[in-house]
Motif scaffolding. Structure first.
Motif, PDB file in Angstrom:
ATOM      1  N   MET A 260       0.831  -1.214   0.000  1.00  0.00           N
ATOM      2  CA  MET A 260       0.000   0.000   0.000  1.00  0.00           C
ATOM      3  C   MET A 260       0.857   1.251   0.000  1.00  0.00           C
ATOM      4  N   ARG A 261       2.014   1.185   0.603  1.00  0.00           N
ATOM      5  CA  ARG A 261       2.921   2.334   0.546  1.00  0.00           C
ATOM      6  C   ARG A 261       3.392   2.562  -0.887  1.00  0.00           C
ATOM      7  N   LYS A 262       3.664   1.471  -1.610  1.00  0.00           N
ATOM      8  CA  LYS A 262       4.063   1.598  -3.013  1.00  0.00           C
ATOM      9  C   LYS A 262       2.922   2.186  -3.842  1.00  0.00           C
ATOM     10  N   CYS A 263       1.691   1.876  -3.436  1.00  0.00           N
ATOM     11  CA  CYS A 263       0.507   2.391  -4.145  1.00  0.00           C
ATOM     12  C   CYS A 263       0.154   3.805  -3.720  1.00  0.00           C
ATOM     13  N   LYS A 264       0.888   4.329  -2.710  1.00  0.00           N
ATOM     14  CA  LYS A 264       0.588   5.650  -2.156  1.00  0.00           C
ATOM     15  C   LYS A 264      -0.843   5.706  -1.597  1.00  0.00           C
ATOM     16  N   ILE A 265      -1.209   4.643  -0.898  1.00  0.00           N
ATOM     17  CA  ILE A 265      -2.516   4.572  -0.248  1.00  0.00           C
ATOM     18  C   ILE A 265      -2.329   4.807   1.238  1.00  0.00           C
ATOM     19  N   SER A 266      -3.153   5.669   1.790  1.00  0.00           N
ATOM     20  CA  SER A 266      -3.121   5.888   3.238  1.00  0.00           C
ATOM     21  C   SER A 266      -4.530   6.203   3.713  1.00  0.00           C
ATOM     22  N   ASP A 267      -4.715   6.148   4.993  1.00  0.00           N
ATOM     23  CA  ASP A 267      -6.001   6.469   5.604  1.00  0.00           C
ATOM     24  C   ASP A 267      -7.102   5.556   5.073  1.00  0.00           C
ATOM     25  N   ILE A 278      -3.994  -1.903  -5.828  1.00  0.00           N
ATOM     26  CA  ILE A 278      -3.489  -3.119  -5.176  1.00  0.00           C
ATOM     27  C   ILE A 278      -3.596  -4.332  -6.094  1.00  0.00           C
ATOM     28  N   ALA A 279      -4.788  -4.591  -6.621  1.00  0.00           N
ATOM     29  CA  ALA A 279      -5.006  -5.797  -7.433  1.00  0.00           C
ATOM     30  C   ALA A 279      -4.111  -5.864  -8.664  1.00  0.00           C
ATOM     31  N   PRO A 280      -3.952  -4.773  -9.440  1.00  0.00           N
ATOM     32  CA  PRO A 280      -3.070  -4.866 -10.610  1.00  0.00           C
ATOM     33  C   PRO A 280      -1.643  -5.254 -10.261  1.00  0.00           C
ATOM     34  N   ARG A 281      -1.164  -4.824  -9.111  1.00  0.00           N
ATOM     35  CA  ARG A 281       0.204  -5.158  -8.709  1.00  0.00           C
ATOM     36  C   ARG A 281       0.312  -6.633  -8.319  1.00  0.00           C
ATOM     37  N   LEU A 282      -0.693  -7.137  -7.581  1.00  0.00           N
ATOM     38  CA  LEU A 282      -0.679  -8.566  -7.247  1.00  0.00           C
ATOM     39  C   LEU A 282      -0.807  -9.412  -8.509  1.00  0.00           C
ATOM     40  N   ASN A 283      -1.643  -8.954  -9.445  1.00  0.00           N
ATOM     41  CA  ASN A 283      -1.817  -9.686 -10.695  1.00  0.00           C
ATOM     42  C   ASN A 283      -0.557  -9.669 -11.552  1.00  0.00           C
ATOM     43  N   GLU A 307       9.233  -5.224   2.452  1.00  0.00           N
ATOM     44  CA  GLU A 307       9.595  -4.037   1.673  1.00  0.00           C
ATOM     45  C   GLU A 307      10.310  -4.432   0.385  1.00  0.00           C
ATOM     46  N   GLU A 308      11.171  -5.439   0.481  1.00  0.00           N
ATOM     47  CA  GLU A 308      11.915  -5.895  -0.699  1.00  0.00           C
ATOM     48  C   GLU A 308      10.970  -6.516  -1.730  1.00  0.00           C
ATOM     49  N   LEU A 309      10.053  -7.375  -1.283  1.00  0.00           N
ATOM     50  CA  LEU A 309       9.107  -8.016  -2.193  1.00  0.00           C
ATOM     51  C   LEU A 309       8.163  -6.984  -2.822  1.00  0.00           C
ATOM     52  N   ALA A 310       7.688  -6.029  -2.029  1.00  0.00           N
ATOM     53  CA  ALA A 310       6.781  -4.999  -2.557  1.00  0.00           C
ATOM     54  C   ALA A 310       7.482  -4.153  -3.615  1.00  0.00           C
ATOM     55  N   GLY A 311       8.761  -3.865  -3.398  1.00  0.00           N
ATOM     56  CA  GLY A 311       9.513  -3.092  -4.387  1.00  0.00           C
ATOM     57  C   GLY A 311       9.667  -3.841  -5.697  1.00  0.00           C
ATOM     58  N   TYR A 312       9.930  -5.142  -5.573  1.00  0.00           N
ATOM     59  CA  TYR A 312      10.090  -5.938  -6.790  1.00  0.00           C
ATOM     60  C   TYR A 312       8.764  -6.056  -7.534  1.00  0.00           C
ATOM     61  N   ILE A 313       7.683  -6.220  -6.791  1.00  0.00           N
ATOM     62  CA  ILE A 313       6.362  -6.310  -7.416  1.00  0.00           C
ATOM     63  C   ILE A 313       6.009  -4.994  -8.108  1.00  0.00           C
ATOM     64  N   GLN A 314       6.408  -3.884  -7.506  1.00  0.00           N
ATOM     65  CA  GLN A 314       6.172  -2.577  -8.127  1.00  0.00           C
ATOM     66  C   GLN A 314       6.887  -2.498  -9.473  1.00  0.00           C
ATOM     67  N   GLU A 315       8.119  -2.980  -9.529  1.00  0.00           N
ATOM     68  CA  GLU A 315       8.878  -2.978 -10.784  1.00  0.00           C
ATOM     69  C   GLU A 315       8.209  -3.877 -11.828  1.00  0.00           C
ATOM     70  N   LEU A 316       7.719  -5.030 -11.378  1.00  0.00           N
ATOM     71  CA  LEU A 316       7.030  -5.936 -12.303  1.00  0.00           C
ATOM     72  C   LEU A 316       5.772  -5.275 -12.887  1.00  0.00           C
ATOM     73  N   ASN A 317       5.083  -4.522 -12.073  1.00  0.00           N
ATOM     74  CA  ASN A 317       3.868  -3.865 -12.560  1.00  0.00           C
ATOM     75  C   ASN A 317       4.193  -2.820 -13.616  1.00  0.00           C
ATOM     76  N   THR A 318       5.278  -2.090 -13.407  1.00  0.00           N
ATOM     77  CA  THR A 318       5.705  -1.111 -14.410  1.00  0.00           C
ATOM     78  C   THR A 318       6.068  -1.803 -15.717  1.00  0.00           C
ATOM     79  N   ILE A 323       4.629  -3.786 -21.439  1.00  0.00           N
ATOM     80  CA  ILE A 323       4.340  -4.919 -22.317  1.00  0.00           C
ATOM     81  C   ILE A 323       2.916  -4.832 -22.855  1.00  0.00           C
ATOM     82  N   VAL A 324       1.967  -4.494 -21.984  1.00  0.00           N
ATOM     83  CA  VAL A 324       0.569  -4.369 -22.408  1.00  0.00           C
ATOM     84  C   VAL A 324       0.442  -3.328 -23.509  1.00  0.00           C
ATOM     85  N   SER A 325       1.096  -2.214 -23.340  1.00  0.00           N
ATOM     86  CA  SER A 325       1.024  -1.140 -24.330  1.00  0.00           C
ATOM     87  C   SER A 325       1.551  -1.600 -25.688  1.00  0.00           C
ATOM     88  N   ALA A 326       2.681  -2.308 -25.671  1.00  0.00           N
ATOM     89  CA  ALA A 326       3.283  -2.762 -26.935  1.00  0.00           C
ATOM     90  C   ALA A 326       2.408  -3.796 -27.635  1.00  0.00           C
TER      91      ALA A 326
END
Length: 770
Positions: A260-267, A278-283, A307-318, A323-326
């Motif tokens: 959620m921190r990677k998603c900039k979600i709070s409160d 959240i879901a697109p990153r898990l997917n 924190e390490e796993l969330a960072g890697y998942i963030q990179e995978l989502n990017t 890939i989707v765009s191409a």
């Protein structure tokens, strides 16, 4: 006129408003009450259960067929020290289902592990190799989550090996059920009233039955899986999502917090945070590589690892987004280059990443609004594997099941499916689905649909209404965000964004001002005339800036259902804003405009056809010329692009007293030397020379004066005639009237006059038709 981009489906009737008296005791406004009635809520008790969901209203787990057998088998495994394998799926629903089941089994004292098949090498659902490997490693019991209902052959293999299989699933039931020890599936449970649980919902109910209490600690996971899988947020799903979002906001899971921190979600967390962040990153993990990492993230209790796993998942989502765009760009090119574009899109290519093809299919639907199947080809196996997405009115699951023999593997829902088939069957599949589409779909079905739940005026919208509407959340499938129909004339419109591809409109009514934002509607700006009444379909939202909160409209569609007037009178560079096309009708009354598509008034009048745009490049000599053209042509938009720097409007017709004075003066003098005396008279009376000339032209036509050359003399005993009988007087009067209407009238006055001419023609047609 501006056509809507979507098909508007109104669930309300302005003339016959829903009966909301049955909800009189509910403490909410009339708009929310109407929306509740539209949901089929016809009692105070039902309304309170909807507005104030309670975990006490969850159905009894014992109503699920097979759950007692399954729990008994798990307890037997715990007592015997057997190993249990949780067999999951690689999407967000599967990942959260796996996590819930693992945590519940561990709490029950089981020795367990989990396995998620690789999307690329194994595909969705049970596979024989994995089951054999589980047996080899010493597992005695397999529990599937979010899959398994189609695994008939694989479960048979497990049975041969002596492995017990418990299936928990929610996907569509096919012709034959696997012969598992237990099948826990709402649609296979006659006594279970709610059939639409997500995979994680079924896993949660199993966990509850196993543990003997309601495990609220899993509700955060349940909310993510339920919202991500797009199941209807009704009944039990609404309760689970409602409390799950609250749980998610306070989650103690290290992995979820890091994500959620990677998603900039709070409160406060909303369903949109889950669905779009959240879901697109898990997917993304399962789309690009092994999804086990996503389960590791949700299970870990180590903050540094999280924190390490969330960072890697963030990179995978990017990377997933790139890939989707191409692939989307390539898929669109393939479809558009196909001369036989049909009502069902099927595109296939070697090398496409299988994990993102469902997203690509969704993007094709957004662009073309046709059912879409996107496949990647494996040249070694000669198999095509991919995903399908569909539109309302075309059940992808049922239609594909009519041709099940074409597939190696197939499963899914009405709007989404996964499949594998031989490459040589692709064309046959497209032909069969196109045949079914022609039978089942009408032309209107190929437009996106917007379900409109109410009508509002600008003055009805305030923060109190928005807060009341929030009582209906969480929104999603089966409980979409309310969309409202509004009609109003904008006070201001402008394009916004770096490329001017968005639209901002300001409305004002009864002292209430309202902003409306339309993302992607920038091109509509040139098709909206000022002061036109615009009809919009919009979602209400709160705009917060510098601590100031105010309501605004988020536009979903816009339309103008009446003709529009675009006023470029006197604008020299009007063509910079809009240019006529070959399909428009462009008219020059004076014949002084060159151009391949510029018509004379006679040529235009002979067309007698409909057109999107009618352009008038100059002024007519007579008002009747314009009236005839307006009543002959059927247009959606009228563009007035003529100059306004010439005319007689400000040279008012001389009064009768002025005519009388000039004539009597002539009688006294006996003659009038126009060249010498006209300038002196103009200076003396403050008249323009053109006025004096015009007055003598009237006298001359009525035979009041004569003369030779420059000298004007009165004629003896002229006949008595009214000044208005002179043709030159009549023509000047008509010219002034023409200028008054076509040049100097306000926008509203001119549009009102044109509307009268159009309505006058329509009335005549009715009379003569009778």
């Amino acid at each position: 006129m501006l056509e809507s981009q979507s098909k508007w489906l109104f669930t309300y009737n302005q003339e016959n408003k829903p009966n909301t008296e049955v909800l009189a005791a509910i403490d909410t406004g009339p708009v929310v009450k109407e929306l509740l009635v539209q949901q089929g809520i016809d009692s105070v008790e039902k309304a309170r259960q909807f507005l104030q969901p309670s975990l006490d209203h969850l159905l009894a787990t014992s109503d699920l067929a097979g759950v007692d057998t399954a729990v008994e088998r798990v307890k037997q495994a715990v007592e015997a020290g057997e190993s249990i394998l949780v067999y999951g799926d690689y999407d967000a629903d599967g990942v959260t289902s796996t996590t819930v089941m693992i945590e519940a089994l561990r709490e029950a004292g089981a020795m367990c592990d989990y396995y998620i098949p690789n999307r690329f090498t194994e595909g969705y659902g049970p596979n024989e190799t994995a089951f054999r490997e589980a047996h080899r490693q010493g597992f005695q019991l397999i529990i599937t989550v979010d899959n398994g209902i189609a695994g008939v052959e694989e479960v048979a293999v497990a049975n041969e090996l002596g492995l017990d299989v418990i299936i928990t699933d929610h996907h569509e039931v096919q012709e034959q059920l696997p012969e598992a020890l237990a099948v826990i599936h709402p649609k296979c449970s006659e006594d279970y009233a709610f059939k639409e649980l997500a995979g994680v919902g079924v896993a949660f109910k199993f966990a509850q039955h196993l543990l003997g209490y309601l495990p609220k600690q899993y509700l955060d996971l349940v909310a993510v899986g339920t919202i991500a899988d797009l199941v209807p947020l009704q009944d039990e799903n609404r309760i689970l999502a409602y409390y799950g979002l609250q749980s998610l906001a306070q989650t103690s899971r290290k992995g979820m917090q890091a994500l959620m921190r990677k998603c900039k979600i709070s409160d406060q967390i909303t369903e949109e945070d889950v669905g779009f962040r959240i879901a697109p990153r898990l997917n993304a993990v399962g789309r690009l590589q092994d999804a086990n990492m996503a389960v590791d993230l949700l299970l870990t209790e180590d903050e540094e690892e999280a924190e390490e796993l969330a960072g890697y998942i963030q990179e995978l989502n990017t990377e997933r987004q790139r890939i989707v765009s191409a692939i989307t760009e390539e898929a669109m090119a393939i479809y558009e280059e196909n001369e036989q574009q049909g009502d069902v899109i099927i595109v296939a290519k070697q090398g496409w990443n299988q994990g993102v093809l469902g997203i690509v299919a969704s993007k094709l639907i957004q662009t073309y609004h046709r059912p879409a199947i996107v496949l990647t080809i494996d040249p070694e196996t000669n198999q095509a594997k991919g995903s399908a997405r569909s539109i309302a009115g075309f059940d992808m699951f049922q239609n594909c099941m009519q041709h099940r023999d074409l597939f190696t593997h197939f499963g899914g829902h009405a709007q989404a499916a996964g499949m594998t088939l031989p490459v040589e069957n692709i064309n046959k599949l497209q032909q069969e689905l196109m045949t079914l589409a022609k039978i089942q779909l009408a032309e209107d079905d190929f437009k996106p649909q917007l379900t409109v739940t109410g009508h509002l005026t600008i003055s009805q919208i305030d923060l109190d209404l928005l807060m009341e509407l929030q009582q209906l959340a969480p929104f999603g499938m089966g409980n979409p965000k309310p969309l409202f129909h509004l009609e109003a004339a904008p006070t201001e419109m402008r394009q916004i964004g770096e490329t001017k591809n968005h639209l901002k409109i300001k409305f004002a009514e009864a002292g209430v001002q309202m902003d409306a934002i339309g993302f992607g509607f920038g091109s509509s700006f040139l098709h909206l005339a000022k002061d036109s009444v615009i009809e919009v379909i919009a979602e209400l939202q709160i705009n917060e800036w510098n601590g100031i909160r105010k309501p605004q409209l988020m536009l979903k569609d816009i339309a103008v259902f009446d003709w529009q007037l675009f006023d470029y009178r006197g604008v020299k560079n009007w063509h910079k804003n809009i240019k006529p096309t070959a399909q428009d009708i462009t008219v020059s009354f004076q014949g002084q405009h060159d151009g391949e598509h510029v018509l004379s008034k006679e040529q235009a009048a002979q067309l007698n056809r409909s057109t999107d745009g009618l352009f008038l490049l100059d002024m007519p000599n007579q008002l009747d010329d314009v009236i005839h053209l307006l009543q002959t042509l059927n247009f959606k938009r009228l563009f007035l692009c003529y100059p306004t720097n010439q005319g007689h409007y400000f040279e008012a017709l001389p009064t009768r007293e002025e005519f009388k004075w000039l004539y009597q003066s002539l009688l006294k003098k006996g003659s009038f030397n126009y060249k010498i005396e006209a300038p002196k008279l103009a200076q003396f009376k403050g008249w323009k020379l053109d006025k004096i000339k015009f007055m003598f032209q009237v006298f001359h036509e009525l035979n009041f004066v004569g003369g030779n050359g420059q000298n004007i003399v009165p004629l003896q005993s002229p006949s008595k005639k009214d000044l208005t009988e002179a043709n030159v007087y009549k023509e000047r009067k008509k010219q002034i009237q023409l200028e008054e209407i076509l040049v100097y009238s306000s926008y509203k006055q001119l549009k009102s006059w044109i509307t009268k001419q159009l309505n006058s023609e329509q009335e005549e047609e009715v009379v003569y038709g009778l």
